[in-house]
Design an enzyme around this catalytic site. Structure first.
Site, short mmCIF file in Angstrom:
data_model
loop_
_atom_site.label_atom_id
_atom_site.label_comp_id
_atom_site.label_asym_id
_atom_site.label_seq_id
_atom_site.Cartn_x
_atom_site.Cartn_y
_atom_site.Cartn_z
N CYS A 1 41.67 -94.97 -1.58
CA CYS A 1 41.17 -96.16 -0.88
C CYS A 1 40.87 -97.27 -1.87
O CYS A 1 40.66 -98.41 -1.49
CB CYS A 1 39.93 -95.83 -0.08
SG CYS A 1 38.56 -95.43 -1.15
N GLU B 1 40.94 -81.21 7.51
CA GLU B 1 41.62 -79.95 7.79
C GLU B 1 42.90 -79.81 6.97
O GLU B 1 43.54 -78.76 6.97
CB GLU B 1 41.90 -79.80 9.30
CG GLU B 1 42.81 -80.86 9.92
CD GLU B 1 42.09 -82.16 10.31
OE1 GLU B 1 41.19 -82.61 9.56
OE2 GLU B 1 42.44 -82.75 11.34
N ARG B 2 43.28 -80.90 6.24
CA ARG B 2 44.53 -80.82 5.47
C ARG B 2 44.34 -80.16 4.10
O ARG B 2 45.26 -79.58 3.56
CB ARG B 2 45.11 -82.22 5.32
CG ARG B 2 45.76 -82.66 6.63
CD ARG B 2 46.47 -83.96 6.50
NE ARG B 2 45.61 -85.07 6.88
CZ ARG B 2 45.98 -86.33 6.86
NH1 ARG B 2 47.18 -86.65 6.45
NH2 ARG B 2 45.16 -87.28 7.25
N GLU C 1 47.37 -100.82 6.14
CA GLU C 1 47.30 -99.94 4.97
C GLU C 1 48.51 -99.00 4.97
O GLU C 1 48.79 -98.36 5.98
CB GLU C 1 46.00 -99.13 5.06
CG GLU C 1 45.79 -98.17 3.93
CD GLU C 1 44.51 -97.34 4.09
OE1 GLU C 1 44.23 -96.88 5.22
OE2 GLU C 1 43.80 -97.16 3.10
P1 NAD Z 1 41.49 -89.79 8.80
O1 NAD Z 1 40.78 -90.95 9.38
O2 NAD Z 1 42.74 -89.32 9.41
O3 NAD Z 1 40.52 -88.51 8.76
C1 NAD Z 1 39.19 -88.59 8.29
C2 NAD Z 1 38.37 -87.53 8.99
O4 NAD Z 1 38.34 -87.80 10.39
C3 NAD Z 1 38.90 -86.12 8.82
O5 NAD Z 1 37.84 -85.24 8.57
C4 NAD Z 1 39.57 -85.83 10.16
O6 NAD Z 1 39.53 -84.48 10.50
C5 NAD Z 1 38.76 -86.66 11.13
N1 NAD Z 1 39.55 -87.12 12.28
C6 NAD Z 1 40.89 -87.26 12.35
N2 NAD Z 1 41.24 -87.74 13.56
C7 NAD Z 1 40.10 -87.91 14.27
C8 NAD Z 1 39.82 -88.40 15.58
N3 NAD Z 1 40.78 -88.82 16.40
N4 NAD Z 1 38.53 -88.44 15.98
C9 NAD Z 1 37.54 -88.05 15.16
N5 NAD Z 1 37.76 -87.58 13.90
C10 NAD Z 1 39.02 -87.52 13.45
O7 NAD Z 1 41.71 -90.15 7.25
P2 NAD Z 1 42.58 -89.38 6.18
O8 NAD Z 1 44.02 -89.59 6.47
O9 NAD Z 1 42.07 -88.00 5.99
O10 NAD Z 1 42.18 -90.20 4.87
C11 NAD Z 1 42.82 -91.39 4.47
C12 NAD Z 1 42.06 -92.60 4.96
O11 NAD Z 1 40.73 -92.59 4.46
C13 NAD Z 1 42.66 -93.91 4.45
O12 NAD Z 1 42.61 -94.85 5.47
C14 NAD Z 1 41.75 -94.28 3.29
O13 NAD Z 1 41.74 -95.65 2.98
C15 NAD Z 1 40.44 -93.83 3.82
N6 NAD Z 1 39.48 -93.64 2.75
C16 NAD Z 1 38.47 -94.54 2.66
C17 NAD Z 1 37.54 -94.41 1.65
C18 NAD Z 1 36.41 -95.38 1.53
O14 NAD Z 1 35.43 -95.05 0.90
N7 NAD Z 1 36.49 -96.55 2.13
C19 NAD Z 1 37.66 -93.36 0.72
C20 NAD Z 1 38.71 -92.46 0.86
C21 NAD Z 1 39.61 -92.61 1.90
#
Ligand code: NAD
Length: 499
Positions: free
Chosen positions: A281, A176-177, A383
């Site tokens: 990531c 959503e960001r 992280e």
């Molecule tokens: P996030 O976990 O906050 O959000 C990811 C998704 O989950 C979003 O679509 C969000 O709307 C949803 N979400 C948020 N809170 C939720 C909840 N309580 N319950 C269910 N869904 C929820 O991650 P972010 O801040 O958007 O992204 C950064 C993170 O993603 C970092 O930890 C990064 O390392 C990780 N990442 C991992 C990879 C990989 O392939 N391993 C790739 C990119 C990013």
């Protein structure tokens, strides 16, 4: 104020009375749009649209489906500049880096254009008298993808390209960001000839995610985000009987052996640690020099190189990186810097308090360097996801090798050396999913697969490549007999064998 709506059945859809959240410009800190948040109402429409469209899409021959992906690839290339500027304006990464984000996704679209070749089943002629056995790869039906903010083009394309090439309908729930680019991707897919309903986009936070996880018609969910949420999503989806793949957070280490080309390693580390403000990531936020002489030389070169870095707004062509994504995230990263100092690390370069004239409310953090980090520090164990590089000194190669292996995350790791023997030992023993040797960001190419170990990945199948095809298909195995005319087959009360 611009409103970003859901994209369902080929058109923008708004639900009356729905909640919204702000989409910021990280350069200025100002709200630039509002995105609608779903509570399950839009998802129900998306599922109905997907159910109506998917059977016909699956029945279309694979080569014709691939043709739509070829068109999609051409449209993404045509719209590259527009998409990159839009992406950069919501995420904060530089426009050049945003093009890289789109290009790495495009690579997977190209891979998906060749998926007909990978959908071919297996066949055994004459497995028994008059008996042939063959297996088919069939689409699973409707799949969903839940994606993070940091790659708003690449990660949706990792998922949706193989999913639709395999004959599924796909529902994307982007971050959503920075939700605008995912909607543009879906619009371009429709323009490329994808039937309406095969790709829908629903926005929202936890309620939208929970609705996906509890929706019986969705058979598989791919998630990328932080580890606690990945684990939660994995557990809830799997309990509901869905196929799940959930990628989590990371803390990637770069080990520097005394024989490494140090100048090249510093150049590599700089981009991998600070590029995209460390919000990758596969960033390299921990560097592990082996031996005091290596550590001192590395530190001196890093300090000098950091002085030459330029932090700027995301459209500044000369900027090495831009702001982080949000005010909350900026505060979180700065909190980790404070914690690292409180825990006893040495703050060699402090990036806090950085301000750009004319953009004083932007979410900028200058490059930060911490030395004498210890493995028991919370700031090391967790992280940070910002432009913060930690030096964790090791006495020996074995000690250095133990750090990424023991860490809770196991996404990526890199070794810098000229020693092939050490590299082989590192490759075979390190407990991490994606390994680089003199390569700082070892993101696999689109025809291999992407996935980390330990708390960086929940589930068995990785993203894209052959694993992507496996994730979005089900194998059906057929055993058929065509006895000769008139040949009687006696009834049998023992388990059939081919003996
Ligand atoms: P996030 O976990 O906050 O959000 C990811 C998704 O989950 C979003 O679509 C969000 O709307 C949803 N979400 C948020 N809170 C939720 C909840 N309580 N319950 C269910 N869904 C929820 O991650 P972010 O801040 O958007 O992204 C950064 C993170 O993603 C970092 O930890 C990064 O390392 C990780 N990442 C991992 C990879 C990989 O392939 N391993 C790739 C990119 C990013």
């Amino acid at each position: 104020m611009r409103t970003i709506s859901h994209f369902i059945d080929g058109v923008a859809v708004s639900i009356p009375g729905a909640a919204h959240s702000d989409v910021f410009d990280p350069n200025t800190g100002k709200v630039q749009a509002q995105v609608e948040l779903d509570d399950g109402t839009a998802l129900a429409l998306a599922v109905a649209s997907a159910q109506a469209a998917q059977p016909q899409w699956a029945a279309m021959n694979p080569q014709r489906r691939a043709r739509v992906l070829f068109n999609f690839k051409a449209l993404l290339e045509k719209h590259m500049d527009e998409l990159a500027v839009l992406l950069s304006s919501e995420h904060g990464k530089t426009v050049a880096d945003a093009k890289g984000d789109i290009q790495r996704g495009l690579d997977v679209v190209e891979f998906a254009c060749g998926i007909p070749h990978l959908l071919k089943g297996e066949f055994t002629d004459g497995a028994g008298p008059g008996i042939d056995v063959f297996s088919l790869r069939q689409p699973i039906g409707i799949a969903a993808g839940i994606t993070p903010f940091n790659f708003p083009a690449m990660i949706p394309l990792w998922m949706l390209s193989p999913a639709i090439a395999c004959g599924n309908a796909f529902i994307l729930k982007p971050s959503e960001r920075d939700p605008s680019v995912p909607v543009r991707l879906a619009e371009l897919a429709i323009e490329a000839g994808l039937p309406r309903g095969v790709l829908n986009v629903v926005h929202g936070g936890k309620p939208a995610v929970d609705a996906i996880l509890d929706e019986p018609a969705i058979r598989a969910v791919s998630f990328v985000g932080s580890s606690d949420i990945a684990q939660y999503v994995y557990g809830r989806g799997a309990t509901n009987g869905k196929r799940m793949q959930c990628m989590g957070g990371a803390k990637n280490h770069g080990i520097i052996l005394p024989d490494a080309d140090l100048d090249q390693a510093v150049t590599d580390i700089l981009g991998a640690a600070y590029g995209s403000a460390g919000e990758r990531c596969m960033a390299l936020p921990v560097v592990v020099p082996v031996g005091k002489a290596t550590a001192e030389a590395l530190r001196a070169k890093l300090v000098k190189a950091i002085e030459g870095l330029r932090v700027g707004i995301s459209t500044d062509k000369d900027a090495d990186y831009g702001p982080v994504v949000s005010a909350q995230h900026k505060a979180r990263v700065e909190n980790y810097i404070r914690m690292a100092v409180d825990e006893g690390s040495e703050l060699v370069v402090d990036g806090r308090g950085f301000s750009l004239q004319g953009y004083e409310d932007g979410y900028f953090i200058a490059p930060t360097l911490l030395d004498h980090v210890k493995p028991d520090m919370q700031s090391y164990r967790e992280e940070i996801f910002g432009p913060v590089l930690q030096i964790l000194r090791a006495e020996t190669f074995e000690e250095a090798l133990s750090y990424p292996s023991k860490h809770q995350y196991g996404n990526g790791v890199a070794l810098f050396t000229r020693n092939g023997d050490a590299a082989r030992k590192f490759i075979s023993t390190v407990e991490v999913g994606m390994v680089g040797v003199n390569v700082p960001i070892p993101v696999p190419v689109s025809y291999h697969s992407f996935g980390g170990w330990k708390r960086s990945g929940f589930g068995d199948l990785n993203q894209y490549g052959m694993d992507g095809v496996r994730f979005y298909t089900r194998v059906k195995t057929v055993t058929q007999r065509w006895p000769d005319d008139g040949e009687a087959v006696a009834s049998s009360f023992i388990i059939p064998t081919m003996a």
